[in-house]
Design an enzyme around this catalytic site. Structure first.
Site, mmCIF file in Angstrom:
data_model
loop_
_atom_site.group_PDB
_atom_site.id
_atom_site.type_symbol
_atom_site.label_atom_id
_atom_site.label_comp_id
_atom_site.label_asym_id
_atom_site.label_seq_id
_atom_site.Cartn_x
_atom_site.Cartn_y
_atom_site.Cartn_z
ATOM 1 N N HIS A 45 0.830 -1.202 0.000
ATOM 2 C CA HIS A 45 0.000 0.000 0.000
ATOM 3 C C HIS A 45 0.868 1.257 0.000
ATOM 4 C CE1 HIS A 45 -3.650 2.358 0.625
ATOM 5 N NE2 HIS A 45 -2.840 3.172 1.302
ATOM 6 N N HIS A 96 -4.852 4.377 -3.192
ATOM 7 C CA HIS A 96 -3.792 3.364 -3.325
ATOM 8 C C HIS A 96 -3.169 3.618 -4.683
ATOM 9 C CE1 HIS A 96 -2.426 -1.058 -2.685
ATOM 10 N NE2 HIS A 96 -1.882 -0.669 -3.818
ATOM 11 N N HIS A 98 -2.022 3.907 -8.188
ATOM 12 C CA HIS A 98 -2.366 3.097 -9.352
ATOM 13 C C HIS A 98 -2.081 3.881 -10.622
ATOM 14 C CE1 HIS A 98 -5.959 5.299 -8.007
ATOM 15 N NE2 HIS A 98 -6.310 5.387 -9.277
HETATM 16 P P1 AMP Z 1 -8.736 7.289 -9.764
HETATM 17 O O1 AMP Z 1 -9.991 8.083 -9.978
HETATM 18 O O2 AMP Z 1 -7.559 7.747 -10.541
HETATM 19 O O3 AMP Z 1 -8.429 7.140 -8.285
HETATM 20 O O4 AMP Z 1 -9.038 5.845 -10.343
HETATM 21 C C1 AMP Z 1 -9.731 4.878 -9.648
HETATM 22 C C2 AMP Z 1 -10.258 3.930 -10.666
HETATM 23 O O5 AMP Z 1 -10.687 2.761 -9.988
HETATM 24 C C3 AMP Z 1 -11.478 4.442 -11.422
HETATM 25 O O6 AMP Z 1 -11.186 4.488 -12.821
HETATM 26 C C4 AMP Z 1 -12.572 3.426 -11.097
HETATM 27 O O7 AMP Z 1 -13.407 3.142 -12.187
HETATM 28 C C5 AMP Z 1 -11.749 2.226 -10.686
HETATM 29 N N1 AMP Z 1 -12.429 1.289 -9.791
HETATM 30 C C6 AMP Z 1 -13.162 1.573 -8.685
HETATM 31 N N2 AMP Z 1 -13.586 0.448 -8.102
HETATM 32 C C7 AMP Z 1 -13.117 -0.585 -8.852
HETATM 33 C C8 AMP Z 1 -13.213 -1.992 -8.774
HETATM 34 N N3 AMP Z 1 -13.897 -2.609 -7.793
HETATM 35 N N4 AMP Z 1 -12.606 -2.744 -9.729
HETATM 36 C C9 AMP Z 1 -11.946 -2.139 -10.740
HETATM 37 N N5 AMP Z 1 -11.776 -0.813 -10.857
HETATM 38 C C10 AMP Z 1 -12.359 -0.041 -9.937
#
Ligand code: AMP
Length: 112
Positions: A45, A96, A98
């Site tokens: 994390h 987290h 990404h």
């Molecule tokens: P960010 O807005 O840059 O923090 O990106 C977070 C991303 O996580 C968004 O594009 C969401 O669509 C994606 N997201 C949220 N929940 C999930 C999930 N359970 N599985 C896959 N992607 C997710």
């Protein structure tokens, strides 16, 4: 810790996994914004890119070694975009670290 992506990495919450190794996990975004939309995360994390340090930067290096492999596997030979959102102004919704891989079409020229 109540972290959505930590739960995805542990398997507590299901995901469309596309890659996994000792340090890195990658899965399909649940709300894709392009034909290919994959999230690549460190298994450890780290809250955001703002938390990258000399101690954990090797994980980011590992992620960027994996990204071209995923892009190749997904057929993104014509290019793609890698994005990481940071904090409130950056519209980061999951705390987290990404990296979004976006591709499979001609992406918008403007980024903000
Ligand atoms: P960010 O807005 O840059 O923090 O990106 C977070 C991303 O996580 C968004 O594009 C969401 O669509 C994606 N997201 C949220 N929940 C999930 C999930 N359970 N599985 C896959 N992607 C997710």
């Amino acid at each position: 810790m109540d972290c959505l992506f930590c739960k995805i990495i542990s398997g507590e919450i299901p995901s469309g996994k596309v890659y996994e190794d000792e340090w890195v996990y990658a899965f399909r975004d649940i709300a894709p914004q392009a034909p290919v939309h994959i999230l690549v995360v460190p298994k450890t994390h780290i809250a955001s890119a703002d938390e990258i340090s000399a101690e954990n930067a090797v994980l980011v290096s590992r992620i960027f070694e994996v990204i071209p492999k995923i892009a190749k596997a997904e057929g993104l030979q014509n290019g793609y975009r890698v994005v990481t959102n940071v904090g409130e102004d950056g519209c980061q919704s999951v705390k987290h670290l990404h990296f979004h891989i976006l591709g499979g079409k001609q992406l918008a020229g403007e980024m903000a």
